[in-house]
Motif scaffolding. Structure first.
Motif, mmCIF file in Angstrom:
data_model
loop_
_atom_site.group_PDB
_atom_site.id
_atom_site.type_symbol
_atom_site.label_atom_id
_atom_site.label_comp_id
_atom_site.label_asym_id
_atom_site.label_seq_id
_atom_site.Cartn_x
_atom_site.Cartn_y
_atom_site.Cartn_z
ATOM 1 N N ALA A 39 -4.002 5.542 -11.115
ATOM 2 C CA ALA A 39 -2.468 6.025 -10.695
ATOM 3 C C ALA A 39 -1.993 5.839 -9.266
ATOM 4 N N ASN A 40 -2.827 5.458 -7.990
ATOM 5 C CA ASN A 40 -2.603 5.388 -6.229
ATOM 6 C C ASN A 40 -2.873 4.699 -5.355
ATOM 7 N N ILE A 41 -2.959 3.129 -7.016
ATOM 8 C CA ILE A 41 -2.866 1.724 -6.458
ATOM 9 C C ILE A 41 -1.418 1.326 -6.739
ATOM 10 N N HIS A 42 -1.158 1.263 -5.020
ATOM 11 C CA HIS A 42 0.550 0.686 -5.312
ATOM 12 C C HIS A 42 1.027 -0.581 -4.806
ATOM 13 N N PHE A 43 0.833 -1.354 -4.815
ATOM 14 C CA PHE A 43 1.591 -2.876 -3.814
ATOM 15 C C PHE A 43 2.500 -2.315 -3.270
ATOM 16 N N THR A 44 2.251 -1.997 -1.985
ATOM 17 C CA THR A 44 3.608 -2.039 -0.655
ATOM 18 C C THR A 44 3.178 -3.169 0.363
ATOM 19 N N PHE A 45 3.792 -4.018 0.367
ATOM 20 C CA PHE A 45 3.756 -4.386 2.592
ATOM 21 C C PHE A 45 2.856 -3.823 3.227
ATOM 22 N N GLY A 46 3.149 -2.307 3.239
ATOM 23 C CA GLY A 46 2.579 -1.423 4.552
ATOM 24 C C GLY A 46 0.988 -1.221 4.151
ATOM 25 N N LEU A 48 -1.013 -3.742 2.729
ATOM 26 C CA LEU A 48 -1.816 -5.237 3.076
ATOM 27 C C LEU A 48 -1.635 -4.993 4.560
ATOM 28 N N LEU A 49 -0.323 -4.008 5.024
ATOM 29 C CA LEU A 49 -0.425 -4.774 6.502
ATOM 30 C C LEU A 49 -1.817 -3.793 7.212
ATOM 31 N N GLY A 51 -4.655 -2.654 5.586
ATOM 32 C CA GLY A 51 -5.742 -2.772 4.603
ATOM 33 C C GLY A 51 -6.039 -3.807 5.753
ATOM 34 N N GLY A 52 -4.925 -5.265 6.025
ATOM 35 C CA GLY A 52 -5.190 -6.299 7.149
ATOM 36 C C GLY A 52 -5.782 -5.655 8.119
ATOM 37 N N VAL A 53 -5.446 -4.831 9.282
ATOM 38 C CA VAL A 53 -5.291 -4.485 10.296
ATOM 39 C C VAL A 53 -6.257 -3.479 10.860
ATOM 40 N N GLY A 54 -7.056 -2.931 8.903
ATOM 41 C CA GLY A 54 -7.752 -1.327 8.779
ATOM 42 C C GLY A 54 -8.971 -2.732 9.144
ATOM 43 N N THR A 55 -8.701 -3.434 9.121
ATOM 44 C CA THR A 55 -10.401 -4.248 8.630
ATOM 45 C C THR A 55 -10.846 -4.799 10.166
ATOM 46 N N LEU A 56 -10.384 -4.178 10.972
ATOM 47 C CA LEU A 56 -10.229 -4.978 12.261
ATOM 48 C C LEU A 56 -11.902 -4.124 12.820
ATOM 49 N N ARG A 167 -0.637 8.596 -0.546
ATOM 50 C CA ARG A 167 -1.501 7.863 -1.256
ATOM 51 C C ARG A 167 -1.352 6.580 -2.241
ATOM 52 N N ASN A 168 -2.428 5.753 -0.897
ATOM 53 C CA ASN A 168 -2.946 4.728 -1.516
ATOM 54 C C ASN A 168 -3.986 3.795 -1.748
ATOM 55 N N LEU A 169 -4.841 3.957 -2.994
ATOM 56 C CA LEU A 169 -5.908 2.956 -3.096
ATOM 57 C C LEU A 169 -6.092 1.700 -2.782
ATOM 58 N N LEU A 170 -5.022 0.881 -2.666
ATOM 59 C CA LEU A 170 -4.754 -0.704 -2.113
ATOM 60 C C LEU A 170 -5.336 -0.926 -0.744
ATOM 61 N N THR A 171 -4.853 0.323 -0.111
ATOM 62 C CA THR A 171 -5.441 -0.054 0.969
ATOM 63 C C THR A 171 -7.114 -0.395 1.262
ATOM 64 N N PRO A 172 -7.824 1.011 0.968
ATOM 65 C CA PRO A 172 -8.896 1.050 1.014
ATOM 66 C C PRO A 172 -9.293 -0.130 0.033
ATOM 67 N N ILE A 173 -9.405 -0.271 -1.440
ATOM 68 C CA ILE A 173 -9.789 -1.917 -1.648
ATOM 69 C C ILE A 173 -9.684 -3.019 -0.568
ATOM 70 N N ILE A 174 -8.382 -3.123 0.396
ATOM 71 C CA ILE A 174 -7.946 -4.548 0.970
ATOM 72 C C ILE A 174 -9.587 -4.389 2.315
#
Length: 199
Positions: A39-46, A48-49, A51-56, A167-174
């Motif tokens: 339910a909380n997986i949303h494809f947004t630019f935020g 992705l951003l 997710g990428g930056v949060g990996t560092l 809430r967006n589950l895509l961020t921690p997934i990335i």
């Protein structure tokens, strides 16, 4: 009786199948808890951003720990090289990316998509975040220190799920998938370097 080492192709397939099966576990638990794991997986630019930056920060922590000489940290490093090295070093970056993606997607859907919100309903946001990641740490209990670190990483992933306000589950997934991929690459480089030294 001599233990036959696990063939690398068997390990790769079994690891992918096991990780993917966690999605089925998430769906079952979601059905029991009346929660939609997706339910909380949303494809947004935020997402992705972030997710990428949060990996560092996680990957920088990983690289920093490679320099630490303490026994507990060395124990984790040796375990990962001993278990993952022989099984994964024959794979190129595409194979490592596939495994990292499957792990990131499935574990996040289970822990952040179902278990954390389920606990939040009964215990509140903070307790749900902490308790779900105590469990996350326990299922990663390679060593006591590794379990603690995994739990802290889980808390970080849980916080990043809400970093944009919605809430967006895509961020921690990335973050999870990308971190695993970079960690796999670093581990394989270290393992292959060790093989070259022995040759």
């Amino acid at each position: 009786m001599t233990k036959v080492p696990l063939r690398s192709d068997n390990f790769f397939k079994k690891a992918c199948y096991f990780e993917a099966s966690l999605i089925l576990v998430a769906m079952l638990l979601g059905w029991i808890a009346h929660l939609n794991p997706f339910a909380n997986i949303h494809f947004t630019f935020g997402s992705l951003l972030y997710g990428g930056v949060g990996t560092l920060p996680l990957f920088m922590m990983f690289l920093a720990m490679e320099k630490v000489q303490g026994h507990s940290v060395a124990q984790i490093r040796q375990f990962l090289l001993r278990t993952l090295g022989p099984s994964l070093h024959r794979y190129d970056w595409v194979g490592l990316l596939v495994l990292a993606a499957v792990a990131g997607i499935s574990e996040e859907i289970l822990f952040r998509g179902v278990i954390q919100p389920w606990l939040e309903v009964s215990w509140g946001l903070t307790a749900g975040l902490l308790l779900s990641n105590v469990l996350f740490g326990l299922v990663h209990s390679v060593t006591p220190l590794y379990s603690v670190l995994a739990g802290l990483v889980g808390i970080y992933l849980g916080v990043m799920m809400d970093i944009q306000g919605d809430r967006n589950l895509l961020t921690p997934i990335i973050i999870h998938a990308l971190y695993d991929f970079l960690a796999f690459l670093a581990l394989m480089r270290a393992y292959r370097s060790g093989l070259a030294t022995q040759a």
